[in-house]
Write an enzyme that holds these catalytic residues in place. Structure first.
Site, PDB file in Angstrom:
ATOM      1  N   SER A  53       0.805  -1.218   0.000  1.00  0.00           N
ATOM      2  CA  SER A  53       0.000   0.000   0.000  1.00  0.00           C
ATOM      3  C   SER A  53       0.839   1.269   0.000  1.00  0.00           C
ATOM      4  CB  SER A  53      -0.946   0.003   1.208  1.00  0.00           C
ATOM      5  OG  SER A  53      -0.228  -0.200   2.405  1.00  0.00           O
ATOM      6  N   ASP A 107      -1.022   5.622  12.148  1.00  0.00           N
ATOM      7  CA  ASP A 107      -0.410   5.241  10.868  1.00  0.00           C
ATOM      8  C   ASP A 107       0.862   6.057  10.676  1.00  0.00           C
ATOM      9  OD1 ASP A 107       0.354   4.588   8.321  1.00  0.00           O
ATOM     10  OD2 ASP A 107      -1.573   5.073   7.377  1.00  0.00           O
ATOM     11  N   HIS A 166       2.372   4.990   6.139  1.00  0.00           N
ATOM     12  CA  HIS A 166       1.973   5.666   4.906  1.00  0.00           C
ATOM     13  C   HIS A 166       2.268   7.164   5.014  1.00  0.00           C
ATOM     14  CE1 HIS A 166      -0.446   1.933   5.115  1.00  0.00           C
ATOM     15  NE2 HIS A 166      -0.138   1.880   3.826  1.00  0.00           N
TER      16      HIS A 166
END
Length: 421
Positions: free
Chosen positions: A137, A384, A387
């Site tokens: 991702s 997170d 990312h």
């Protein structure tokens, strides 16, 4: 699966070849620079000098990957208001991130200037071609950055349904005016994998990796792509059992007494070796492969599953943060495999090119969503710090990408010119 038409010319006239090469050189240098002056660039026109950009095409190549972050008060190329293609997971401003300073930095190489991303130049290079981002991702994160950078000039059509039923992990976009296809192919390990935990799949469950078998999810689709951006990273921290020739050979953090324990770098090395080897063996593959190097995470005060977060609001300096320990080991491991593939590729007319983002991103603890990114499948109590926010420092990856694409196009031109003269 073919994504674009390929025209075949007849005859072997050197005059035709010389004309085509000369036309290509003009297109890669003069035309994009003219169009830049008249395009809808998201950057203020006075911040990019046309003559300066033209001179950059002629300067000697430099190491764009070594440098520092410097303030750039004009801010990003786009915002979440001007680009509607940002997914919620990276849409930090939509979900209330209070600061904007993380968007106001630019990467400055030590020996040269990194050109701004020029949408017109990029689209000129990829006209009639295709590009795939292969990996996890974070690789998809880069593709989504590219979508927003291109949106200042043109919007694509989502054609994912034509190629896949899994539009969550596999996406295809088509730019009809340029006959350009952009895709993201989900493959977090690059090799075949499956769950091995009796309790089922979770964020840290045990998995089997078949290190000598490329993941068909990308390997069966990749042959006709002109550009492949390949990457992998954080998934290799989890417990893994390694297979070769269908037999268990070792494991990482599997806690099984009858299996030889090895480091995570063994599986990482073998995965890239298999991925590069697959591209080398594909008879129809003629594309350029870019290795986007390991993307560091920045958890503080605990691991990702133990309350860690990434609250910093500005970059580190190179004195504050060094490339070392596991970040360095992951980086060196994949670069060593790239060099082997590069050497073998020269024998077969294939290019393997380094896109070394690790050093720059190690210095950007401020660029992650932290608690300001939302996902339908994510535990919102977990920060997170893997990312990257959009817009944000990940946009620099595509500045790097365009720079090396232009460099490789110019090298190809010089090579063709030498054949004629």
């Amino acid at each position: 699966m073919k994504f674009h038409a390929t025209e075949h010319s007849s005859g072997n006239s050197s005059h035709k070849r010389l004309f085509l090469i000369a036309f290509t050189l003009i297109f890669l240098t003069i035309i994009p620079l003219y169009l830049l002056k008249n395009s809808r660039s998201p950057l203020p026109s006075h911040s990019v000098n046309i003559s300066d950009l033209r001179s950059r095409e002629r300067v000697k190549e430099c190491d764009i990957f070594t440098g520092k972050w410097v303030p750039y008060l004009r801010g990003p190329y786009y915002t979440n208001a001007t680009c509607n293609l940002i997914i919620d997971q990276q849409n930090c401003m939509k979900f209330g991130r209070p600061d904007t300073e993380f968007m106001k930095w630019r990467w400055r190489p030590e020996e040269c200037e990194l050109p701004f991303f020029n949408t017109v130049q990029f689209l000129g290079l990829v006209r009639g071609k295709s590009m795939a981002f292969v990996g996890d991702s974070v690789g998809r994160n880069q593709m989504q950055s590219l979508l927003c950078l291109l949106a200042s000039v043109v919007h694509p059509v989502d054609v994912s349904h034509k190629y896949t039923s899994d539009t969550t992990y596999f996406r295809y976009w088509f730019y009809s005016d340029y006959r350009f296809t952009l895709a993201t192919l989900w493959s977090p390990f690059l090799v075949k994998s499956c769950d091995a935990d009796p309790s089922g799949h979770s964020l840290n469950s045990l998995m089997n990796l078949y290190l000598d078998q490329a993941d068909k999810a990308w390997a069966s689709q990749i042959e006709n792509f002109d550009y492949v951006v390949i990457s992998a990273g954080q998934w290799f921290f989890r417990p893994l059992i390694y297979y070769l020739n269908g037999q268990i050979v070792s494991c990482h953090n599997c806690n099984k007494e009858n299996i030889t324990a090895v480091t995570k770098y063994y599986g990482y090395r073998m995965a890239f070796r298999t991925a590069f080897g697959t591209l080398l063996r594909l008879k129809g593959f003629k594309g350029i492969t870019f290795l986007r190097t390991f993307s560091p995470s920045h958890f503080e005060n605990g691991a990702w599953n133990a309350g860690g977060s990434c609250p910093r609001a500005k970059p580190y300096t190179s004195e504050e943060m060094k490339l070392e320990d596991y970040n360095l080991e992951f980086y060196l491991t994949q670069v060593e495999e790239l060099k082997k593939a590069e050497k073998e590729g020269r024998k077969r007319g294939l290019k393997f090119v380094l896109l070394a983002t690790t050093e720059a991103m190690l210095l950007r603890p401020d660029g992650h969503p932290n608690h300001y990114g939302h996902s339908l499948h994510r535990n919102m109590t977990v920060a997170d710090c893997v990312h990257w926010c959009l817009p944000g420092p990940i946009d620099t990856w595509n500045e790097f990408l365009l720079y090396v694409m232009k460099r490789e196009a110019q090298r190809s031109f010089r090579g063709e010119l030498q054949k004629i003269v």
